[in-house]
Design an enzyme around this catalytic site. Structure first.
Site, PDB file in Angstrom:
ATOM      1  N   ASP B 353      69.001 -31.545 114.862  1.00 20.74           N
ATOM      2  CA  ASP B 353      69.650 -32.292 113.799  1.00 20.74           C
ATOM      3  C   ASP B 353      68.692 -32.444 112.614  1.00 20.74           C
ATOM      4  O   ASP B 353      67.510 -32.754 112.802  1.00 20.74           O
ATOM      5  CB  ASP B 353      70.043 -33.672 114.356  1.00 20.74           C
ATOM      6  CG  ASP B 353      70.841 -34.482 113.376  1.00 20.74           C
ATOM      7  OD1 ASP B 353      71.922 -34.028 112.973  1.00 20.74           O
ATOM      8  OD2 ASP B 353      70.388 -35.581 113.006  1.00 20.74           O
ATOM      9  N   GLU B 390      69.720 -27.277 112.069  1.00 21.17           N
ATOM     10  CA  GLU B 390      70.566 -27.733 110.971  1.00 21.17           C
ATOM     11  C   GLU B 390      69.624 -27.738 109.782  1.00 21.17           C
ATOM     12  O   GLU B 390      68.788 -28.636 109.644  1.00 21.17           O
ATOM     13  CB  GLU B 390      71.129 -29.126 111.247  1.00 21.17           C
ATOM     14  CG  GLU B 390      72.124 -29.557 110.194  1.00 21.17           C
ATOM     15  CD  GLU B 390      72.602 -31.006 110.374  1.00 21.17           C
ATOM     16  OE1 GLU B 390      73.765 -31.287 110.063  1.00 21.17           O
ATOM     17  OE2 GLU B 390      71.818 -31.866 110.824  1.00 21.17           O
TER      18      GLU B 390
END
Lengths: 112, 707
Positions: B353, B390
């Site tokens: 993330d 990401e």
């Protein structure tokens, strides 16, 4: 926890009452392992077992492994629905054969 | 008695209030079971003393506090072995003494019992949304776990990256709806019950949204309009990087979450399904200077967090603090953590993330050669793990196409998402970009191959696929932030009516658009990812930021299997189509040449006229042909595949490219038709009567195979 161990016709019958957890697992394991040196067939009656913790499940698996290594077998009798559910979710159930009564388990050994 | 039990150094040397202990071993960090005892080891660069605090499970007050003698310290690591502990029923923590000097980065407070950063399990949220532990003095308690799970023959699957089809799952959302029909809703065990569904769908990898322990009650609040409790449902706020979320396990209340999760992974592997974890190393649940002190802040604030020159927290994550990922100690923790999950849990890969934060220096500036990313790429234990970034953060760093990859890292291809969305809604000026997307984005990943990009149209963040075609704008009122939260650039189109409607024409078009989207996704080079439920038309009722809802906003309604069976059966078909056609799963980019002498280049572009792609700005039509003789570098002979996508509102006549060697075009997919003529089973595709032209309906896609 209370444990009684009897040997009849080459089958070790282990009856356990109470909870198997980290407080009792060690004692249970060493008592059972002693019996296994001379016997290949074990029936464990869990009718009166109210709870099996992680440590308790691991004792069962140790017994299974020990017997399996020398061609023996452990059969579990009368596992409560809750314990059965826990054993299923944590994968332990895959290693065991479960029976509804001691007689059914004995039959399995006689047939084999 | 084993040799291990006979070790000459496993005997107590000290005693304190009846508890026996001795000097411990500094490695490994955390709490480790050793013969007759437990070894505890913890690092702090600036603490002046350390006390081990022991609790009986669920008791408010500790039963023992053992100050570690200074001779138990090696460097900056405190280690102790305590004997005779009831390892299943204790919880532990530390008190750290040291300076409270925020301006210089130190925030020690010996009044707080701190959780071990290396704890392998955390107690406190054993049951999802059970508030009984909310007001405890020491709410998130370190626990011990067994690490002797019997994996039998299981190993990570090492599925080639190009063959992966990822399915993004939220553990609760997947089975919490009453319609799921599982025994323990919203748990790891319940996912296991749904494995047959996953197999039939055809995916071969699940990506689990965060499953590291987090606090669902963090920032929880009541929605004043509805009275609903809004919680931290998604879980992007880690309390501890080594502990699984106990509340996601049906057996969490018995302390068996570790075994339950491992059993799930073993069973998924047995069925050919890999497991990727969505991991959040960019921040922790401790927030900024106003947040709670749970672990890292009290153990070594200056090491674990990126701090401003005056001792406040940099906020590149948008959530209050930023983990100091390129500090050598924190870097090692991240590495230890991933190695632990790869080896102890047999995890197949990780999706990071806001991964761009992992490339920032301790002062927040982006690094050219970030040591953490490099270490992970070259780590011997992680060597076969998928590493997916990401590739952006909340501090403005956007690295899609430029993430430091070291030949290993893949990225969520945000450009793919936006381009495909724009094309599907009929936007102009998208066809050129789309041709790149279908090829695996060679304009960005030319030297990294097709697998550098994870293709997706939807993910947990944003609209579901159904909502993409049912809403022009976001409808986040239920989040209680006046619809200010959530992304505004959705590139969505409601097909003529905002939200639910009885209009059959609108509903038909929405279903067609979903099929168009799935077709483009499954026929693109690169690694496709599907959001849970998109295959059956899951809706979030227009909410594009459902992080706080433990409700039907997020729960997959399994009645959609029947209600939208046309979608589900189509999804199954198109996923299996991808799996059956190796030409769609090349690792290298197309060469745009005929290197195999097949008579055709590997990929050719077309329009309504064969061999004439229209790249003009106003064009909304795109067709391409893949010659299967080029599959997997020419090592496999696949069929030819022709795809025509017509996003014009009206039907158009497409001239088909002619095939060599008496091959004929057969119809696999035509999204403008209604079932059973939307698709034909593999190997059951009818031969086209007209081999030279095909009328493609408005806003429709066709797929032909040449054999």
């Amino acid at each position: 926890m209370k444990v009684t161990i009897q040997t009849k016709n080459d089958i070790v019958y282990i009856t356990i009452q109470g909870s198997i957890d980290s407080n009792t697992a060690g004692e249970l394991q060493s008592r059972i392992m002693e019996e296994l040196t001379s016997c290949n067939r074990v029936i464990m009656d869990l009718t009166a077992v109210v709870f099996l913790s992680s440590a308790g499940l691991r004792v069962l698996l140790m017994i299974y492994r020990q017997l399996n290594a020398k061609g023996g077998k452990v059969l579990l009798v009368n596992v409560s629905e809750e314990i059965c559910d826990i054993m299923s979710m944590t994968g332990f159930i895959n290693f065991f054969e479960l029976y509804g009564s001691i007689e059914e388990a004995e039959k399995q050994f006689i047939q084999a | 008695m084993s040799t291990l039990d006979n070790r000459i150094d496993f005997y107590p040397t000290n005693e304190y209030n009846g508890i026996k202990y001795r000097r411990g071993r500094v490695l490994p960090f955390g709490a480790t079971l050793v013969p007759n005892g437990v070894n505890f080891s913890v690092f702090s660069s600036a603490a002046t003393s350390c006390t081990l605090v022991l609790f009986n499970k669920n008791e408010e007050e500790p039963y023992a506090e053992i100050p570690l003698p200074d001779e138990f310290r090696v460097g900056n690591v405190y280690a102790i072995i305590v004997f005779g502990l009831d390892y299943e029923n204790i919880e532990y923590g530390y008190r750290m003494d040291g300076p409270h000097d925020p301006q210089n980065g130190h925030r020690f407070d010996r009044n707080i019992v701190l959780s071990d950063p290396y704890a392998k399990a955390i107690g406190g949220r054993d049951i999802w949304r059970d508030a009984s532990g909310l007001n405890r003095n020491y709410p998130f308690r370190s626990r011990l776990v067994f690490d002797d799970f019997d994996w039998e023959e299981d190993n990570p699957l090492e599925t080639p990256m190009e063959d992966l089809i990822i399915y993004e799952i939220h553990v609760r959302g997947f089975t919490s709806h009453p319609s799921s029909g599982v025994r323990h809703r919203g748990t790891f065990a319940a996912i296991r019950e749904k494995i047959p569904y996953l197999i039939e769908l055809g995916i071969n990898c699940v990506e689990l949204m965060p499953i590291y322990e987090f606090d669902e009650f963090e920032h929880s609040r009541e929605n004043s309009d509805t009275g609903d409790l809004l919680v931290n449902y998604w879980g992007y706020s880690t309390l501890n990087f080594f502990a699984p979320k106990a509340g996601y396990a049906a057996t969490g209340k018995y302390g068996m979450a570790v075994d339950e999760l491992k059993t799930l992974i073993k069973e998924l592997h047995r069925n050919g399904i890999e497991v990727i974890l969505d991991v959040v190393f960019n921040h922790t649940a401790e927030g900024d200077h106003r947040g709670p002190t749970i672990s890292f802040r009290g153990i070594d604030n200056k090491t674990y967090y990126m701090l401003t020159p005056d001792g406040y927290y940099f906020n590149f994550s948008g959530t209050g603090n930023t983990l100091n990922c390129n500090h050598p100690v924190v870097r090692n923790m991240v590495l230890d953590c991933l190695r632990y999950w790869a080896s102890e849990y047999h995890i197949d890969g990780f999706r990071f993330d806001l991964a761009s934060i992992l490339g920032r220096a301790q002062d927040g500036s982006p690094l050219n050669n970030p040591p953490l990313l490099e270490s992970l790429a070259h780590d011997p234990i992680l060597a076969k793990c998928k590493l997916i970034a990401e590739a952006w953060d909340a501090g403005g760093l956007y690295q899609v196409g430029a993430f430091p990859a070291y030949g290993r890292w893949a990225e969520w291809n945000g450009k793919y998402r936006d381009t495909v969305r724009k094309f599907l809604k009929g936007d102009h000026n998208t066809v050129g970009q789309l041709s790149q997307c279908m090829q695996g984005s060679p304009e960005m990943y030319l030297h990294r191959g097709t697998t550098a990009g994870i293709n997706f149209i939807t993910c947990h963040d944003g609209f579901t696929l159904y909502d993409l075609f049912a809403y022009n704008g976001k409808h986040n009122e239920a989040n209680g932030e006046n619809n200010q939260d959530g992304c505004n650039d959705n590139f969505s189109w409601n097909c003529g009516w905002e939200g639910e409607t009885d209009d059959p024409a609108v509903n038909l078009l929405r279903h067609r658009q979903i099929k168009n989207a799935l077709t483009i996704l499954m026929l693109s080079q690169g690694v496709p990812m599907i959001l849970m439920g998109d295959e059956m038309g899951r809706t979030q009722m227009g909410n594009n930021n459902t992080y706080c809802h433990d409700s039907e906003f997020n729960w997959l309604d399994w009645s959609f299997v029947q209600v939208n069976f046309d979608l589900l059966s189509f999804a199954r078909h198109i996923i299996n189509f991808r799996r059956q056609h190796p030409i769609l799963r090349n690792k290298e980019h197309y060469s745009n040449h005929d290197c195999r002498d097949s008579g055709y280049a590997d990929v050719t572009f077309h329009g309504t006229k064969a061999w004439h792609a229209d790249w003009s700005e106003s064009n909304t039509v795109f067709a391409f042909m893949l010659d299967g003789y080029h599959a997997k570098n020419g090592s496999i002979k696949d069929d030819a595949i022709y795809v025509a996508a017509n996003m014009h509102w009206d039907a158009l006549d497409f001239e088909l490219p002619q095939l060599s060697e008496n091959r004929k075009w057969h119809l696999s997919v035509n999204t403008s038709m209604v079932p059973p003529e939307t698709f034909y089973p593999l190997q059951g595709e009818p031969e086209l009567e007209n081999q030279s032209n095909f009328i493609v309906g408005g806003r429709s896609v066709i797929v032909l195979i040449g054999k």
